[in-house]
Design an enzyme around this catalytic site. Sequence first.
Site, PDB file in Angstrom:
ATOM      1  N   GLY A  22      41.279  -0.145   6.169  1.00 16.33           N
ATOM      2  CA  GLY A  22      41.854   0.385   4.944  1.00 16.33           C
ATOM      3  C   GLY A  22      40.980   1.501   4.426  1.00 16.33           C
ATOM      4  O   GLY A  22      40.138   2.043   5.156  1.00 16.33           O
ATOM      5  N   ALA A  25      37.598  -0.603   3.766  1.00 12.52           N
ATOM      6  CA  ALA A  25      37.347  -1.847   4.495  1.00 12.52           C
ATOM      7  C   ALA A  25      37.760  -1.708   5.953  1.00 12.52           C
ATOM      8  O   ALA A  25      38.706  -0.991   6.282  1.00 12.52           O
ATOM      9  CB  ALA A  25      38.091  -3.008   3.845  1.00 12.52           C
ATOM     10  N   ASP A 139      49.999  -7.720  -4.258  1.00 13.27           N
ATOM     11  CA  ASP A 139      50.195  -6.809  -3.115  1.00 13.27           C
ATOM     12  C   ASP A 139      50.965  -7.508  -2.005  1.00 13.27           C
ATOM     13  O   ASP A 139      50.641  -7.370  -0.822  1.00 13.27           O
ATOM     14  CB  ASP A 139      48.850  -6.300  -2.597  1.00 13.27           C
ATOM     15  CG  ASP A 139      49.002  -5.017  -1.761  1.00 13.27           C
ATOM     16  OD1 ASP A 139      50.068  -4.360  -1.869  1.00 13.27           O
ATOM     17  OD2 ASP A 139      48.083  -4.683  -1.002  1.00 13.27           O
TER      18      ASP A 139
END
Length: 448
Positions: A22, A25, A139
């Site tokens: 990401g 991450a 999310d």
Amino acid sequence: MSTFRQEDVEDHYEMGEELGSGQFAIVRKCQQKGTGMEYAAKFIKKRRLPSSRRGVSREEIEREVSILREIRHPNIITLHDVFENKTDVVLILELVSGGELFDFLAEKESLTEDEATQFLKQILDGVHYLHSKRIAHFDLKPENIMLLDKHAASPRIKLIDFGIAHRIEAGSEFKNIFGTPEFVAPEIVNYEPLGLEADMWSIGVITYILLSGASPFLGETKQETLTNISAVNYDFDEEYFSSTSELAKDFIRRLLVKDPKRRMTIAQSLEHSWIKVRRREDGARKPERRRLRAARLREYSLKSHSSMPRNTSYASFERFSRVLEDVAAAEQGLRELQRGRRQCRERVCALRVAAEQREARCRDGSAGLGRDLRRLRTELGRTEALRTRAQEEARAALLGAGGLKRRLCRLENRYDALAAQVAAEVQFVRDLVRALEQERLQAECGVR
């Protein structure tokens, strides 16, 4: 403040291939030394300076770890350990290697509503557990719904990525701009107070896509997508929903409600007839339609992977979040200015009333002075009349007989004394009248 193991993670785990990444991450497959157990290591880049936008803040990392440590459920990823070094915090997570649910379903030749509800029921069970602890995921989307093992007879769903999950505290207002545009609720788009209801909206979007292979609010641009969400602009196109039951559509309608208070809760969704009652469908035309639905789901899966990087969660909207925060601050400042303006108007009105009252008092005082002056003039007239009368009496006395001479002398003496007294009183009254006239003139000038 949470404490993590201040050790080198590679002293305990052998790192393997990268599984995903990401903005801040990277997830790598790893194997525990000594046991051979396989896990997923999530390396989260720490933010070095509070003012920096690079990396994840300590507060956000601790929140994610705290939530993962609290939850234990068959349909939610498990946290095993946490390490920390100078640059990263490393989460050792359960290895979920079965891939995304939508990818798995897209590979199937056909898909029935009964199969869809079996998987959806697992998603609802996981969310129900979270909501029972007042935790909102915020999310929920296809790429965060994984299979533990896609080769199992009944694959188990796993909810992953709690990077923006929050505990919803009673009596505390929480606002933010985050999530993935295609799946966020209207209250996120409109920067309104958030709660567990936002997850239910996302489940409605996921169900819509699962049954049709089409996204209900997706536009040509992110701004168009957000506009569609805010307006709840969607329909059940016959091309995509010709074989979908009315119960399934009702389930979606009850979730895609703009007002969070009227939106179906997780407990209500588990009691919905479409989830509780498994229906078997028969008929020659149904299999063909189901195959068409699976083909569309494949198209959606391919399109979503080609147009959006994996594990991206509204990072590109961070600037939009800051803009909305600035707008909110500006609106607050405007409200304070308006409040100050109202207070100024109220003060001006109060001063005007006070001035009018003072003017009225001055007018009343002037009227009183006028009455006093008239009364003094009357008294002066009476005094003058007495003087005239005394003079007349004196003249009459002078005209008296000689025998009255002594009396006349006495009267003259009396007259002189009285005249002196009257003169003094007249002078006093005149002085007093002049003083009162001056006070009246000064009072009238003050009023003007």
